[in-house]
Motif scaffolding. Structure first.
Motif, short mmCIF file in Angstrom:
data_model
loop_
_atom_site.label_atom_id
_atom_site.label_comp_id
_atom_site.label_asym_id
_atom_site.label_seq_id
_atom_site.Cartn_x
_atom_site.Cartn_y
_atom_site.Cartn_z
N PHE A 1 13.84 -9.32 -7.99
CA PHE A 1 14.04 -8.01 -7.39
C PHE A 1 13.37 -6.92 -8.21
N LEU A 2 13.52 -6.98 -9.53
CA LEU A 2 12.91 -5.98 -10.41
C LEU A 2 11.38 -6.05 -10.36
N ILE A 3 10.83 -7.25 -10.27
CA ILE A 3 9.38 -7.41 -10.18
C ILE A 3 8.85 -6.71 -8.93
N LYS A 4 9.54 -6.88 -7.82
CA LYS A 4 9.11 -6.23 -6.58
C LYS A 4 9.15 -4.71 -6.73
N GLY A 5 10.20 -4.20 -7.35
CA GLY A 5 10.30 -2.76 -7.57
C GLY A 5 9.20 -2.24 -8.48
N TRP A 6 8.94 -2.96 -9.56
CA TRP A 6 7.87 -2.55 -10.49
C TRP A 6 6.51 -2.61 -9.82
N SER A 7 6.28 -3.58 -8.97
CA SER A 7 4.97 -3.68 -8.32
C SER A 7 4.73 -2.48 -7.40
N VAL A 8 5.72 -2.10 -6.64
CA VAL A 8 5.57 -0.94 -5.75
C VAL A 8 5.40 0.34 -6.57
N THR A 9 6.17 0.47 -7.64
CA THR A 9 6.07 1.66 -8.50
C THR A 9 4.68 1.76 -9.13
N LEU A 10 4.18 0.64 -9.65
CA LEU A 10 2.87 0.66 -10.29
C LEU A 10 1.77 0.96 -9.28
N ILE A 11 1.86 0.40 -8.10
CA ILE A 11 0.85 0.67 -7.07
C ILE A 11 0.85 2.15 -6.71
N ALA A 12 2.03 2.73 -6.53
CA ALA A 12 2.11 4.16 -6.21
C ALA A 12 1.51 5.01 -7.33
N ALA A 13 1.81 4.65 -8.58
CA ALA A 13 1.26 5.39 -9.72
C ALA A 13 -0.26 5.26 -9.78
N LEU A 14 -0.77 4.07 -9.56
CA LEU A 14 -2.23 3.88 -9.60
C LEU A 14 -2.91 4.60 -8.44
N THR B 1 -1.06 -6.34 -8.49
CA THR B 1 -0.26 -6.92 -7.41
C THR B 1 -0.33 -8.44 -7.46
N PHE B 2 -1.51 -8.97 -7.70
CA PHE B 2 -1.68 -10.41 -7.83
C PHE B 2 -0.86 -10.95 -9.00
N ALA B 3 -0.88 -10.23 -10.14
CA ALA B 3 -0.12 -10.66 -11.32
C ALA B 3 1.38 -10.64 -11.04
N PHE B 4 1.86 -9.59 -10.38
CA PHE B 4 3.28 -9.53 -10.03
C PHE B 4 3.66 -10.65 -9.06
N TRP B 5 2.77 -10.96 -8.13
CA TRP B 5 3.01 -12.05 -7.19
C TRP B 5 3.16 -13.37 -7.94
N MET B 6 2.30 -13.61 -8.90
CA MET B 6 2.37 -14.85 -9.69
C MET B 6 3.70 -14.92 -10.47
N LEU B 7 4.07 -13.82 -11.09
CA LEU B 7 5.31 -13.78 -11.87
C LEU B 7 6.53 -13.94 -10.96
N ASP B 8 6.50 -13.29 -9.82
CA ASP B 8 7.60 -13.40 -8.86
C ASP B 8 7.72 -14.84 -8.35
N TYR C 1 3.97 -9.24 -0.40
CA TYR C 1 2.72 -9.05 -1.13
C TYR C 1 1.53 -8.99 -0.19
N GLY C 2 1.60 -9.68 0.94
CA GLY C 2 0.54 -9.56 1.95
C GLY C 2 0.46 -8.14 2.47
N ALA C 3 1.61 -7.53 2.73
CA ALA C 3 1.63 -6.14 3.19
C ALA C 3 1.07 -5.21 2.12
N LEU C 4 1.43 -5.45 0.87
CA LEU C 4 0.89 -4.62 -0.21
C LEU C 4 -0.63 -4.75 -0.29
N MET C 5 -1.13 -5.96 -0.17
CA MET C 5 -2.59 -6.17 -0.23
C MET C 5 -3.28 -5.46 0.93
N ILE C 6 -2.68 -5.50 2.12
CA ILE C 6 -3.26 -4.82 3.28
C ILE C 6 -3.26 -3.31 3.06
N ILE C 7 -2.19 -2.78 2.52
CA ILE C 7 -2.11 -1.35 2.24
C ILE C 7 -3.17 -0.95 1.22
#
Length: 139
Positions: free
Chosen positions: A29-42, A62-69, A123-129
């Motif tokens: 759950f935390l990984i998903k939150g961090w991935s969205v936060t990092l993407i927004a910041a970037l 995003t790919f790294a977070f996907w692997m860790l998740d 993560y597919g949705a994140l990649m599309i975005i």
């Protein structure tokens, strides 16, 4: 009296395993939150600096977070399998073994966990975005 002690041992062992399962779930759950936060910041840095390289970095992160998740889901699945094994053991067979590596196969493997349906959606949705933003910025 001895059977009560054995039942308590079994319940305690199941509690230990459940704590690990819960920890893996919270980590996911935390990984998903961090991935969205990092993407927004970037994205914010990319807009501020007018630098498309930040958007490319979002793909990598995003790919790294996907692997860790995927790793955490794999671990969670392995411990769920261990839980099922212990649940079915006789009380006098409880040894408090917490090693779930024996269940690292099939659906529980890291590779199979990477392609869990929820990850494909999230993560597919994140990649599309990210791709849509990259295309919009190039124009």
């Amino acid at each position: 009296m001895a059977s009560e002690i054995n039942i308590e041992k079994k319940l305690k062992h199941l509690d230990f395993i459940q704590l690990v399962i819960t920890r893996m779930n919270v980590n996911s759950f935390l990984i998903k939150g961090w991935s969205v936060t990092l993407i927004a910041a970037l994205f914010a840095f990319a807009a501020k600096e007018s630098d498309k390289n930040f958007i490319v970095i979002t793909y990598i992160s995003t790919f790294a977070f996907w692997m860790l998740d995927g790793y955490y889901l794999s671990q969670e699945r392995q411990y769920r399998s261990l839980y099922d094994k212990v649940r079915n053991l006789k009380e006098d067979e409880i040894d408090f073994d917490m090693n779930a590596k024996a269940f690292n196969r099939g659906r529980n493997s890291w590779f199979k966990s990477l392609f869990a349906e929820i990850f494909l959606y999230f993560y597919g949705a994140l990649m599309i975005i990210i791709l849509a933003v990259l295309i919009a910025v190039k124009r």
